[in-house]
Design an enzyme around this catalytic site. Structure first.
Site, PDB file in Angstrom:
ATOM      1  N   GLU A   1      -9.179 -12.153  -6.639  1.00 37.33           N
ATOM      2  CA  GLU A   1      -7.783 -11.539  -6.153  1.00 37.33           C
ATOM      3  C   GLU A   1      -7.575 -13.231  -5.513  1.00 37.33           C
ATOM      4  O   GLU A   1      -6.290 -13.426  -5.299  1.00 37.33           O
ATOM      5  CB  GLU A   1      -8.469 -10.526  -5.266  1.00 37.33           C
ATOM      6  CG  GLU A   1      -9.405  -9.683  -5.016  1.00 37.33           C
ATOM      7  CD  GLU A   1      -8.777  -8.616  -4.143  1.00 37.33           C
ATOM      8  OE1 GLU A   1      -8.165  -7.344  -4.651  1.00 37.33           O
ATOM      9  OE2 GLU A   1      -9.960  -8.188  -3.345  1.00 37.33           O
TER      10      GLU A   1
ATOM     11  N   ARG B   1       2.308  -9.358   0.209  1.00 40.80           N
ATOM     12  CA  ARG B   1       3.112  -8.546  -0.983  1.00 40.80           C
ATOM     13  C   ARG B   1       3.438  -7.607  -0.296  1.00 40.80           C
ATOM     14  O   ARG B   1       4.011  -6.796  -0.831  1.00 40.80           O
ATOM     15  CB  ARG B   1       1.300  -7.714  -1.083  1.00 40.80           C
ATOM     16  CG  ARG B   1       0.454  -7.616  -0.605  1.00 40.80           C
ATOM     17  CD  ARG B   1      -0.756  -7.358  -0.882  1.00 40.80           C
ATOM     18  NE  ARG B   1      -0.761  -6.179  -0.937  1.00 40.80           N
ATOM     19  CZ  ARG B   1      -2.314  -5.582  -1.397  1.00 40.80           C
ATOM     20  NH1 ARG B   1      -3.207  -6.093  -2.030  1.00 40.80           N
ATOM     21  NH2 ARG B   1      -2.481  -4.313  -2.581  1.00 40.80           N
TER      22      ARG B   1
ATOM     23  N   ARG C   1     -15.477   0.003  -5.294  1.00 40.36           N
ATOM     24  CA  ARG C   1     -15.083  -1.121  -4.281  1.00 40.36           C
ATOM     25  C   ARG C   1     -15.789  -0.898  -2.589  1.00 40.36           C
ATOM     26  O   ARG C   1     -15.516   0.288  -2.498  1.00 40.36           O
ATOM     27  CB  ARG C   1     -13.733  -1.506  -4.707  1.00 40.36           C
ATOM     28  CG  ARG C   1     -13.448  -2.617  -3.448  1.00 40.36           C
ATOM     29  CD  ARG C   1     -12.109  -3.068  -4.044  1.00 40.36           C
ATOM     30  NE  ARG C   1     -11.519  -2.560  -2.693  1.00 40.36           N
ATOM     31  CZ  ARG C   1      -9.538  -2.655  -2.987  1.00 40.36           C
ATOM     32  NH1 ARG C   1      -9.622  -3.225  -3.692  1.00 40.36           N
ATOM     33  NH2 ARG C   1      -9.482  -1.909  -2.570  1.00 40.36           N
TER      34      ARG C   1
ATOM     35  N   ASN D   1      -2.840  -7.529  -7.662  1.00 35.68           N
ATOM     36  CA  ASN D   1      -1.680  -7.353  -6.323  1.00 35.68           C
ATOM     37  C   ASN D   1      -1.767  -8.485  -5.303  1.00 35.68           C
ATOM     38  O   ASN D   1      -1.100  -9.481  -5.165  1.00 35.68           O
ATOM     39  CB  ASN D   1      -1.942  -6.284  -5.467  1.00 35.68           C
ATOM     40  CG  ASN D   1      -1.764  -5.093  -6.710  1.00 35.68           C
ATOM     41  OD1 ASN D   1      -1.342  -5.369  -7.444  1.00 35.68           O
ATOM     42  ND2 ASN D   1      -2.775  -4.278  -6.161  1.00 35.68           N
ATOM     43  N   ASP D   2      -3.356  -8.920  -4.738  1.00 41.17           N
ATOM     44  CA  ASP D   2      -3.922 -10.140  -4.368  1.00 41.17           C
ATOM     45  C   ASP D   2      -3.919 -11.346  -4.964  1.00 41.17           C
ATOM     46  O   ASP D   2      -3.498 -12.344  -4.507  1.00 41.17           O
ATOM     47  CB  ASP D   2      -4.665  -9.713  -3.747  1.00 41.17           C
ATOM     48  CG  ASP D   2      -5.264  -8.637  -2.329  1.00 41.17           C
ATOM     49  OD1 ASP D   2      -4.138  -8.910  -1.047  1.00 41.17           O
ATOM     50  OD2 ASP D   2      -5.986  -7.646  -2.303  1.00 41.17           O
TER      51      ASP D   2
ATOM     52  N   ARG E   1     -11.130   3.240  -4.385  1.00 43.01           N
ATOM     53  CA  ARG E   1     -10.675   1.834  -3.106  1.00 43.01           C
ATOM     54  C   ARG E   1     -11.147   2.549  -1.926  1.00 43.01           C
ATOM     55  O   ARG E   1     -10.866   3.687  -1.327  1.00 43.01           O
ATOM     56  CB  ARG E   1      -9.125   2.370  -2.526  1.00 43.01           C
ATOM     57  CG  ARG E   1      -8.226   1.072  -3.627  1.00 43.01           C
ATOM     58  CD  ARG E   1      -6.960   0.240  -3.324  1.00 43.01           C
ATOM     59  NE  ARG E   1      -6.126   0.039  -3.341  1.00 43.01           N
ATOM     60  CZ  ARG E   1      -5.653   0.089  -4.976  1.00 43.01           C
ATOM     61  NH1 ARG E   1      -5.511   0.857  -5.691  1.00 43.01           N
ATOM     62  NH2 ARG E   1      -4.851  -1.361  -5.207  1.00 43.01           N
TER      63      ARG E   1
ATOM     64  N   CYS F   1      -7.515  -3.856 -12.226  1.00 43.12           N
ATOM     65  CA  CYS F   1      -7.275  -2.992 -11.694  1.00 43.12           C
ATOM     66  C   CYS F   1      -5.872  -3.001 -10.988  1.00 43.12           C
ATOM     67  O   CYS F   1      -5.659  -2.392  -9.133  1.00 43.12           O
ATOM     68  CB  CYS F   1      -8.574  -2.548 -10.710  1.00 43.12           C
ATOM     69  SG  CYS F   1      -9.316  -4.172  -9.361  1.00 43.12           S
TER      70      CYS F   1
ATOM     71  N   HIS G   1       1.326  -1.246  -0.003  1.00 45.39           N
ATOM     72  CA  HIS G   1      -0.555   0.000   0.062  1.00 45.39           C
ATOM     73  C   HIS G   1       0.994   1.152  -0.153  1.00 45.39           C
ATOM     74  O   HIS G   1       0.565   2.807  -0.306  1.00 45.39           O
ATOM     75  CB  HIS G   1      -1.077   0.025   1.025  1.00 45.39           C
ATOM     76  CG  HIS G   1      -2.185  -1.021   0.677  1.00 45.39           C
ATOM     77  ND1 HIS G   1      -2.002  -2.106   0.673  1.00 45.39           N
ATOM     78  CD2 HIS G   1      -3.194  -0.801  -0.135  1.00 45.39           C
ATOM     79  CE1 HIS G   1      -2.671  -2.841   0.643  1.00 45.39           C
ATOM     80  NE2 HIS G   1      -3.612  -2.004  -0.373  1.00 45.39           N
TER      81      HIS G   1
HETATM   82  C1  PEP Z   1      -5.030  -6.194  -5.859  1.00 43.94           C
HETATM   83  O1  PEP Z   1      -5.082  -6.923  -4.883  1.00 43.94           O
HETATM   84  O2  PEP Z   1      -4.805  -6.050  -6.856  1.00 43.94           O
HETATM   85  C2  PEP Z   1      -6.276  -4.715  -5.455  1.00 43.94           C
HETATM   86  C3  PEP Z   1      -7.100  -4.216  -6.680  1.00 43.94           C
HETATM   87  O3  PEP Z   1      -6.248  -4.234  -4.456  1.00 43.94           O
HETATM   88  P1  PEP Z   1      -5.778  -4.292  -2.940  1.00 43.94           P
HETATM   89  O4  PEP Z   1      -4.673  -3.693  -3.575  1.00 43.94           O
HETATM   90  O5  PEP Z   1      -6.457  -2.545  -2.895  1.00 43.94           O
HETATM   91  O6  PEP Z   1      -5.769  -5.092  -2.214  1.00 43.94           O
HETATM   92 MG    MG Z   2      -7.099  -6.275  -3.162  1.00 37.35          MG
END
Ligand code: PEP
Ligand code: MG
Length: 560
Positions: free
Chosen positions: A414, A448, A325, A437-438, A289, A485, A186
């Site tokens: 995810e 991550r 979301r 990402n997840d 988000r 995304c 993040h």
């Molecule tokens: C992801 O997990 O790719 C995502 C877009 O959500 P976040 O990064 O907010 O967990």
């Molecule tokens: Mg995510």
């Protein structure tokens, strides 16, 4: 002074040069700390420390504008409140050590504010900050939190919590340098959305002394230190490159060379982000988000408050789609107003849509607010849920959203289970959006936020691409939209791969859009498929990147 160059992972483009300032951790106090002074002398020192904190807050209020100035003035007044000092005095006379007396006095006041609820309860975070600053002054150690010296700084830390990053806008910070963190942490995401150059996963940053001049390049990951940082541009951020394409950044909608549309949308986390993105060519919001709006909140935002924020964002993007979301609370984004209790493994625990089983009213209030916002903005809206693992969960979410009058409902992909069974999920939703990402974290079983696992979290991992391909194929078979995304969408070459795998839209920080657009405009849909095949034929992320690059170089041509 140490000089030279150290390296980390460049995760937010641009460069900046400034003196280094470290995010100091708060000093813990305990009733068992030694009592080293008489209560009267201790009270005198506490009065001095709280006075100094009040003065610092007042000075920051003078420098800040608008809402920030108001908050800082209120914080200054709380630090100077005589009843806080009286409470500390009572604790000292009861035998408490000096620093701990401040901690206890602040805790007493926090409990009072929390009991009031509403706006006063929101001030608890600021009051805790006052206490932490006062305790640090008494102990003679650096103040915790983001330093505010009144001149540009490069902020360094082991890593930044979401709460730390929430206080970055309007601060003196011109770049971030962290020891931990990966490309999808993040810290990286927020830095990008704030346009702050950032280098993460740079373990050597731990040894840099405060006050040294550093020059941070958030594109290459290079950090020049001391005299080596002195050359070149002036202190502060330089203009950030929108992308590294050799071709002039094109404008207009996302599409391939043969005119297949690929909407290039924005990831936003704040109202300011949304306004900044709305002023660009962005074709809408692919990921709002919403949890970022409420990271520091201790009480649940009311329906009216939420409606106001969502209406603002929907209005800014009038005529362009917006995907809201629902709260992705838990794990790396804990929300104090949705406490989940201690979990041994929060990333595998109650997070995202799973929190709705514990707090169904929070989801209901949010969906009510989104529907009201759409009505008041006079437009449609899309909603999607994070961390969905099964088609049953997706179906329940769709049902709840429709009960609230929302009719364009999707889920994020995810979790590997959701990707493997994407067809079943797509049968019950209107669209899906892949959170790479997840999905990367869960596919590779690699946290991550762990800088040391960056190679596993590389979004070029063929296993991750295989899962994206499954989702893309399921979407194509059903004629339903498949967005991406996660951060993968902002890498121009990988964006082409994702399109080749079936992505119909890509959502990213607006800073990344021009380079992605330039890349797609030079490739046909078939080229993208060939590049995707080349990447998936590789063993390992590095080889996937090389093979995709070779295929791309053979096929890319300057758009007509
Ligand atoms: C992801 O997990 O790719 C995502 C877009 O959500 P976040 O990064 O907010 O967990
Ligand atoms: Mg995510």
């Amino acid at each position: 002074m140490r000089a030279g160059t150290i390296r980390g992972l460049g995760v937010s483009p641009g460069s900046a040069k400034a003196t280094l300032a470290r995010l100091a951790p708060p000093v813990a106090t305990a009733s068992t700390d030694p009592v080293t002074e008489q209560p009267e002398a201790a009270l005198g020192r506490i009065e001095w420390a709280l006075g100094a904190v009040a003065a610092e807050m007042a000075e920051r209020a003078d420098r800040a504008g608008g809402v920030a100035a108001e908050i800082l003035s209120t914080t200054s007044a709380m630090a100077a409140d005589p009843s806080l000092l009286e409470a500390a005095g009572r604790q000292l006379r009861a035998g408490s050590p000096t620093g701990h007396a401040v901690t206890l006095a602040v805790a007493e006041f926090c409990a009072m504010l929390e009991a009031h609820g509403g706006y006063l309860a929101e001030r608890v975070t600021d009051l805790r900050d006052i206490g932490a600053r006062g305790v640090a002054l008494l102990a003679g150690v650096p103040m915790p939190g983001i330093p505010a010296p009144g001149h540009p700084i490069v902020l360094t830390a082991r890593d930044l919590s979401p709460a730390d990053t929430a206080t970055l806008p309007g601060s003196d910070v011109v770049a971030l340098l962290t020891e931990e963190g990966g490309p999808t942490s993040h810290t990286a995401i927020l830095a990008k959305s704030l346009g702050l150059p950032a280098v993460v996963g740079c373990s050597a940053a731990a040894e840099l002394p405060d006050g040294v001049m550093v020059s941070v390049d958030g594109s290459t990951g290079e950090v020049r230190v001391g005299p080596d940082a002195m050359g070149g541009d002036r202190t502060g951020p330089t203009t950030r490159p929108a992308g590294s394409s050799a071709v002039a950044a094109p404008a207009g909608p996302g599409r391939t060379r043969d005119a297949q549309p690929v909407a290039l949308l924005s990831n936003v986390g704040t109202v300011a982000d949304a306004h900044a993105a709305a002023a660009t060519d962005s074709e809408g919001v692919g990921l709002f988000r919403t949890e970022f709006l409420f990271l520091g909140r201790r009480s649940q935002p009311t329906i009216d408050e939420q409606t106001e924020v969502y209406t603002d964002v929907l209005t800014a993007f009038r005529g362009r789609p917006v995907v809201v979301r629902t709260l992705d609370a838990g794990s790396d984004k804990p929300l104090p107003f949705l406490p989940l209790g201690p979990e041994d493994n929060p990333a595998l625990g109650v997070r995202g849509l799973r929190t709705a089983t514990r707090y169904p009213e929070a989801l209901a209030d949010q969906l009510t607010s989104v529907a009201k916002a759409a009505r008041s903005a006079g437009r449609s809206v899309r909603v999607m849920a994070p961390m969905v693992a099964t088609a049953e969960e997706a179906e329940r979410f769709v049902g709840t959203a429709r009960e609230h009058g929302l009719d364009d409902v999707g889920v994020m992909i995810e979790v590997p289970a959701a990707a493997l069974r994407a067809g079943e999920l797509l049968d019950v939703v209107d669209f899906v959006s892949i959170g790479t990402n997840d999905l990367g974290q869960y596919t590779m079983a690699a946290d991550r936020a762990a800088g040391a696992l960056g190679h596993l979290l590389d979004p070029w991992q063929p296993a991750l691409l295989d899962l994206v391909a499954l989702v893309g194929a399921a979407g194509r078979a059903r004629g339903k939209p498949v967005g991406v995304c996660g951060e993968a969408a902002s890498d121009p070459l990988l964006a082409a791969v994702l399109v080749g795998l079936g992505a119909t839209s890509l959502s990213m920080a607006p800073v990344s859009r021009p380079a992605v657009l330039a890349e797609l405009r030079g490739l046909s849909a078939e080229d993208c498929a060939v590049i995707a095949d080349a990447a998936r034929s590789a063993i390992g992320a590095e080889q996937a990147r090389i093979r995709a690059r070779e295929a791309r170089d053979q096929r890319w041509s300057v758009p007509a």
